[in-house]
Design an enzyme around this catalytic site. Structure first.
Site, mmCIF file in Angstrom:
data_model
loop_
_atom_site.group_PDB
_atom_site.id
_atom_site.type_symbol
_atom_site.label_atom_id
_atom_site.label_comp_id
_atom_site.label_asym_id
_atom_site.label_seq_id
_atom_site.Cartn_x
_atom_site.Cartn_y
_atom_site.Cartn_z
ATOM 1 N N ARG A 122 16.444 -20.709 16.827
ATOM 2 C CA ARG A 122 15.322 -19.965 16.238
ATOM 3 C C ARG A 122 15.881 -18.971 15.222
ATOM 4 O O ARG A 122 16.787 -18.194 15.536
ATOM 5 C CB ARG A 122 14.530 -19.229 17.312
ATOM 6 C CG ARG A 122 13.321 -18.453 16.771
ATOM 7 C CD ARG A 122 12.661 -17.646 17.890
ATOM 8 N NE ARG A 122 12.190 -18.516 18.950
ATOM 9 C CZ ARG A 122 12.002 -18.115 20.211
ATOM 10 N NH1 ARG A 122 12.306 -16.874 20.576
ATOM 11 N NH2 ARG A 122 11.554 -18.958 21.119
ATOM 12 N N ARG A 149 12.718 -8.409 18.365
ATOM 13 C CA ARG A 149 12.560 -9.788 17.907
ATOM 14 C C ARG A 149 12.162 -9.793 16.431
ATOM 15 O O ARG A 149 12.056 -8.746 15.786
ATOM 16 C CB ARG A 149 11.501 -10.504 18.748
ATOM 17 C CG ARG A 149 11.886 -10.672 20.225
ATOM 18 C CD ARG A 149 12.901 -11.772 20.426
ATOM 19 N NE ARG A 149 13.250 -11.971 21.825
ATOM 20 C CZ ARG A 149 12.714 -12.889 22.614
ATOM 21 N NH1 ARG A 149 11.759 -13.679 22.154
ATOM 22 N NH2 ARG A 149 13.114 -13.013 23.869
ATOM 23 N N LYS A 155 12.608 -8.415 25.920
ATOM 24 C CA LYS A 155 12.325 -8.588 24.495
ATOM 25 C C LYS A 155 11.381 -7.505 24.008
ATOM 26 O O LYS A 155 10.610 -6.921 24.784
ATOM 27 C CB LYS A 155 11.718 -9.965 24.247
ATOM 28 C CG LYS A 155 10.440 -10.235 25.038
ATOM 29 C CD LYS A 155 10.045 -11.691 24.884
ATOM 30 C CE LYS A 155 8.870 -12.037 25.796
ATOM 31 N NZ LYS A 155 8.526 -13.467 25.742
ATOM 32 N N LYS A 194 8.681 -6.745 20.707
ATOM 33 C CA LYS A 194 8.005 -7.352 19.565
ATOM 34 C C LYS A 194 7.307 -6.291 18.711
ATOM 35 O O LYS A 194 6.650 -5.399 19.243
ATOM 36 C CB LYS A 194 6.998 -8.398 20.043
ATOM 37 C CG LYS A 194 7.656 -9.552 20.791
ATOM 38 C CD LYS A 194 6.661 -10.602 21.223
ATOM 39 C CE LYS A 194 7.363 -11.781 21.893
ATOM 40 N NZ LYS A 194 6.407 -12.833 22.299
ATOM 41 N N CYS A 226 1.372 -23.708 22.381
ATOM 42 C CA CYS A 226 2.805 -23.467 22.511
ATOM 43 C C CYS A 226 3.535 -24.807 22.503
ATOM 44 O O CYS A 226 2.920 -25.874 22.588
ATOM 45 C CB CYS A 226 3.109 -22.683 23.775
ATOM 46 S SG CYS A 226 2.917 -23.645 25.296
ATOM 47 N N CYS A 248 10.540 -27.160 26.687
ATOM 48 C CA CYS A 248 10.493 -25.841 27.326
ATOM 49 C C CYS A 248 10.764 -25.963 28.822
ATOM 50 O O CYS A 248 10.088 -26.728 29.526
ATOM 51 C CB CYS A 248 9.138 -25.176 27.093
ATOM 52 S SG CYS A 248 8.989 -23.570 27.916
ATOM 53 N N CYS A 293 2.163 -22.840 30.382
ATOM 54 C CA CYS A 293 2.361 -22.003 31.561
ATOM 55 C C CYS A 293 1.716 -20.660 31.292
ATOM 56 O O CYS A 293 1.070 -20.447 30.271
ATOM 57 C CB CYS A 293 3.847 -21.857 31.893
ATOM 58 S SG CYS A 293 4.757 -20.784 30.760
ATOM 59 N N CYS A 329 2.911 -17.804 25.334
ATOM 60 C CA CYS A 329 3.593 -17.869 24.049
ATOM 61 C C CYS A 329 2.654 -18.152 22.877
ATOM 62 O O CYS A 329 3.001 -17.852 21.741
ATOM 63 C CB CYS A 329 4.703 -18.923 24.098
ATOM 64 S SG CYS A 329 6.108 -18.421 25.112
#
Length: 564
Positions: free
Chosen positions: A76, A146, A211, A213, A436, A442, A481, A485
């Site tokens: 990424r 991020r 993380k 954001k 996602c 994943c 899930c 995301c």
């Protein structure tokens, strides 16, 4: 770290501290003949923008044959604001063909690109090639700031250049500074620090608990769901210039389905910071917020490591006072915010005199060629011949900017030749969808998402047509899930994977991205999703008040009405 201290923190915290500022033993592992990395290196690699994955479609077969899983890497990039020059985009396109098993690219909700299916032996070459194109992957993943996102729409208004300036300055302040990245992936040479210098002045040895954001938008245009971020900056525009920002804190979509103490949260207004010429004041405020998460965030249980849990545990008043202490000044109360749209910038728009930009819908963010739509080839040819700037949006779409008006017919013709529809040829509901990645790459997914939503959308297009909702702004999002995301928890309609082939349905939310939805039904089979939502949409059509939107109607009608 003592043994007693290690018992108080998660295993990942120990790995980070022992990684020597993200070096681990990655260099040595790149030279062995293994197809995968060790568990410790897998955690460190995330900071370098790399996830180790395996093809889950092949797991059962390979296990039956007594073989190792088919491991590959996902890379990424970190692309602040999602902006690439034409030649940079073409490097990604070439790498996707040369080194990925899937021969495609994936736009993420963080306005960046992912390359899936890169074998371990090709990892260093891929990252080094991106670096030579002035693109980094450092900080695209991991427990640090991020990719900083920003409204992708171009234009000649001064505030757009000002936002871009502030975005880049903030991304630089919040980025990891470790020299490990260049040592491992670029030139292999350790960098000697001068006396008194530190390699990570902001993050230290252990970085953040989770993380972090950050998003920037102009007031009124919430095209990227600013409330879903740990830190949001909403630009107030006067006379075409930014006069200041309202600062939002504590947003985050992630939750764990089996843990009722985890939850999505929209960020809360903290303060207003005038811009004027004092951009440094905005940056200092943001850094102070990050250091509070660094110093007080939960490092014992990663489920609760995000800043939203810290704020709810300590309270907004405590958080505000802590920011003021670190800044040495009182905070100015936040301004009232007004939102007009949450739509993406699709279709043709005026960029400046004689110049246009085109927002293209990318089905579920996947840039690929199929038998019916040669999207990847079309974009490559257009970028190579017409040289537009590339801007990825937070809704997984792409903007081609800087296009002379006389070139518009030629670009449209190139797209149609490749079977790529223009946005006005797509239904409104299809334009407002996101999914996602989920299976097969994943490791967290329990149900299909990107590969399933295309089969579901024709049912909703027919349903919306029957009910007269074709022009309604109703967002539909699907995830494999509960981690969120594709930002499902503020969508109007969300399908969240709960088990293979089964989903929880969440309804409500807001097409403006300013309200959370709530669970409507649990573990619904994929084949029954549209049927389950139909009665609610029928009720909305029959009982809405005036021009009431779906989310407002749902919050007024209430979930209990439909649960019995």
């Amino acid at each position: 770290m003592s043994a007693a201290d290690e018992e108080k923190v998660s295993k990942v915290e120990i790995i980070k501290r022992q990684s020597r500022r993200l070096r681990g033993t990655i260099t040595e592992a790149l030279q062995d003949d293994q197809t995968k990395f060790s568990d410790d290196n897998v955690q460190v690699l995330k900071f370098h923008g790399v996830y180790q994955q395996d093809d889950r479609d092949l797991r059962a077969q390979l296990k039956h044959e007594g073989k190792e899983r088919h491991y590959s890497m996902m890379i990424r990039a970190r692309i602040p604001g999602g902006v690439l020059f034409p030649d940079q985009y073409l490097v990604f396109d070439r790498l996707a063909d040369e080194y990925t098993e899937y021969k495609n690219m994936r736009i993420t909700t963080r306005q960046t690109l992912q390359l899936h299916g890169i074998l371990k032996r090709n990892l260093k070459t891929t990252i080094k090639t991106l670096n030579e194109a002035l693109v980094t992957t450092l900080g695209a993943c991991g427990d640090s700031g991020r990719n900083t996102i920003c409204c992708a729409a171009p234009g000649d208004e001064p505030f757009r250049d000002e936002m871009r300036h502030d975005l880049l300055a903030l991304a630089d302040r919040l980025s990891a500074k470790t020299n490990a990245y260049h040592e491992i992936w670029v030139d292999g040479k350790p960098v000697e620090l001068g006396e008194g210098e530190t390699e990570e002045p902001l993050y230290g040895e252990v970085y953040l608990p989770r993380k972090f954001k950050v998003a920037i938008v102009p007031e009124g245009d919430n095209c990227l769901d600013v409330y879903d971020n740990d830190l949001g900056l909403v630009a107030h525009i006067e006379g075409g210039h930014i006069v200041g920002y309202t600062v939002l804190v504590g947003g985050g979509m992630g939750r764990t389905a089996i843990d009722q103490d985890t939850y999505p949260r929209l960020s809360s207004p903290l303060c207003y910071v005038a811009r004027d010429e004092a951009v440094e004041m905005i940056l200092d405020t943001c850094v102070a917020i990050v250091t509070i998460e660094r110093d007080f965030g939960d490092r014992s249980n990663r489920r609760f490591g995000r800043m939203k849990y810290l704020i709810d545990r300590r309270g907004m008043e405590w958080f505000r006072e802590e920011v003021e202490t670190r800044l040495g000044r009182k905070l100015v109360p936040p301004r009232q915010l007004e939102w007009l749209s949450g739509n993406d910038h699709l279709g043709w728009h005026v960029e400046r005199e004689g110049i246009s930009y085109l927002g293209l819908f990318i089905p579920y963010g996947r840039i690929k060629d199929t038998e019916t739509m040669r999207l990847k080839s079309a974009l490559r040819d257009i970028v190579h011949e017409f040289r537009p700037m590339i801007r990825f949006t937070s809704q997984q779409n792409v903007i081609l900017s800087g296009i002379a008006n006389e070139l518009r017919p030629a670009i449209e013709a190139r797209l149609r030749e490749s079977g790529v529809p223009l946005p006005d040829e797509l239904s409104h509901v299809r334009q407002n969808t996101m999914a996602c990645v989920s299976l097969p790459t994943c490791g967290l997914a329990v149900a299909e998402s990107e590969r399933a939503l295309p089969d579901l959308m024709p049912q909703f297009e027919q349903l919306f047509d029957e009910l007269g909702l074709t022009d309604e702004d109703i967002t539909i999002r699907m995830t494999g899930c509960s981690n969120g995301c594709a930002r499902p928890y503020n969508a109007n309609i969300a399908f969240i994977g709960r088990a293979p082939g089964k989903y929880d349905i969440f309804l409500g939310g807001s097409s403006l991205g300013i309200a959370l939805n709530e669970r409507f039904q649990e573990t619904v089979p994929f084949e029954q999703l549209a049927h389950s939502v139909r009665p609610v949409l029928e009720s909305f059509v029959q009982k809405r008040e005036g021009s009431e939107d779906f989310g407002t109607y749902w919050r007024r009608a209430g979930v209990l009405k439909y649960c019995h």
